[in-house]
Design a protein around this motif. Structure first.
Motif: not given
Length: 317
Positions: A155-168
């Motif tokens: 998902s683009p949303v999950i990829k973007w969250l991981k790029e900004i440093g959110v640990n998922l």
């Protein structure tokens, strides 16, 4: 010359009026009785066949040994034996069911507040309405697949969250299946609750609200001291429905996880025991378990109703 009385002449010349006797059945004219039968009989047949018939069949199944076909009471001890043996699947199912039940209770005040936000047309209510009404517009199954893609690794949303440093985690459903299902159910189901609340609030007399505003009542005070007391019977009804389904509370397990990742609930456990584990002969035992759950639910529901009636009473307006 013989003269006749005029009244006697009229008596013989005018035709006699025939009194029409209308047939009545159970105190109703025939046409009205047929109309009542036309409306009531189909509903009665539906109730007798699909509800009463199924209940009688289930009661017979509960007291029947599935292997021998003889009368037995062992089916009603099945749930106790499974819990006594600490069946991990059943314990997980009850744990998740309790989570969904608590979610349903929390959604009552949340849905009430959101409906009040729309009712008073507060700032941002149009944007919130757009976000909340997306799921009902889309077909439920399609939205479930869209939601699974939204929280997947591609998902683009999950990829973007991981790029900004959110640990998922690698797979959100696999790691937090029940939480993801609860989020989905809240998003899907909040609109239905708002319809009930908004309908109850629309019955509040506008004059009463206007008088309160003239007296300097704030929106919060209006919500607490005017809106909630006036719609309290609706609050009690919705709460009673939630308590009645305390052990039937479930989420979108079938369309999202199929019971995997420890997301099964009591309802889904019954579904699997009847339809997927047919060869194990669980059907009658599950039916008896449903009777036991119903007997446990009844005092819980009545107790909750008694408590809620202590906090408020019905207001006529």
């Amino acid at each position: 010359m013989v003269t006749e009385n005029t009244s006697d002449i009229k008596q013989y010349t005018q035709p006699k009026k025939v009194k029409v006797i209308k047939r009545r059945i159970l105190g109703l004219p025939v046409n009205q009785f047929l109309m009542v039968c036309f409306c009531v009989v189909p509903a009665f047949l539906h109730l007798a066949i699909f509800w009463l018939g199924s209940q009688v069949t289930a009661l017979i199944q509960g007291f029947t040994d599935q292997e021998t076909g003889l009368f037995t009471l062992k089916n009603y001890t099945f749930l106790y034996e499974q819990l006594k043996n600490s069946d991990p699947i059943l314990i997980t199912a009850f744990s998740n069911t309790l989570k969904y039940f608590v979610k349903g209770l929390i959604m009552i005040p949340v849905g009430l507040f959101v409906a009040y936000m729309f009712y008073k047309k507060m700032f941002g209510h149009m944007f919130v309405r757009l976000i909340l009404f997306i799921p009902p517009i889309i077909m439920g199954l399609m939205f479930a697949y869209s939601y699974k893609f939204l929280i997947s690794d591609v998902s683009p949303v999950i990829k973007w969250l991981k790029e900004i440093g959110v640990n998922l985690p690698q797979d959100l459903i696999a790691h937090n299946g029940t939480t993801m299902i609860i989020i989905f159910d809240v998003w899907m189901g909040i609109c239905g609750g708002m319809i009930i609340w908004f309908g109850a609030m629309s019955r509040i007399p506008e004059e009463l609200v206007e008088y309160a505003i003239f007296d300097g009542v704030t929106p919060v005070q209006e919500f607490v001291y005017i809106t909630i007391p006036l719609i309290w019977p609706t609050v009690v009804t919705v709460s009673m429905l939630a308590f009645m389904g305390i052990f039937g509370a479930t989420g979108s397990v079938l369309v999202l996880t199929q019971g995997q990742y420890k997301t099964t609930t009591f309802s889904y456990w019954c579904y699997e025991a009847i339809y997927k584990l047919e060869s194990f002969g669980f059907q009658n035992k599950v039916v008896a378990t449903g009777h036991v759950i119903a007997l446990v639910t009844l005092p819980i529901t009545l107790g909750a109703r008694w408590i809620m009636n202590k906090f408020g009473s019905e207001v006529e307006f």
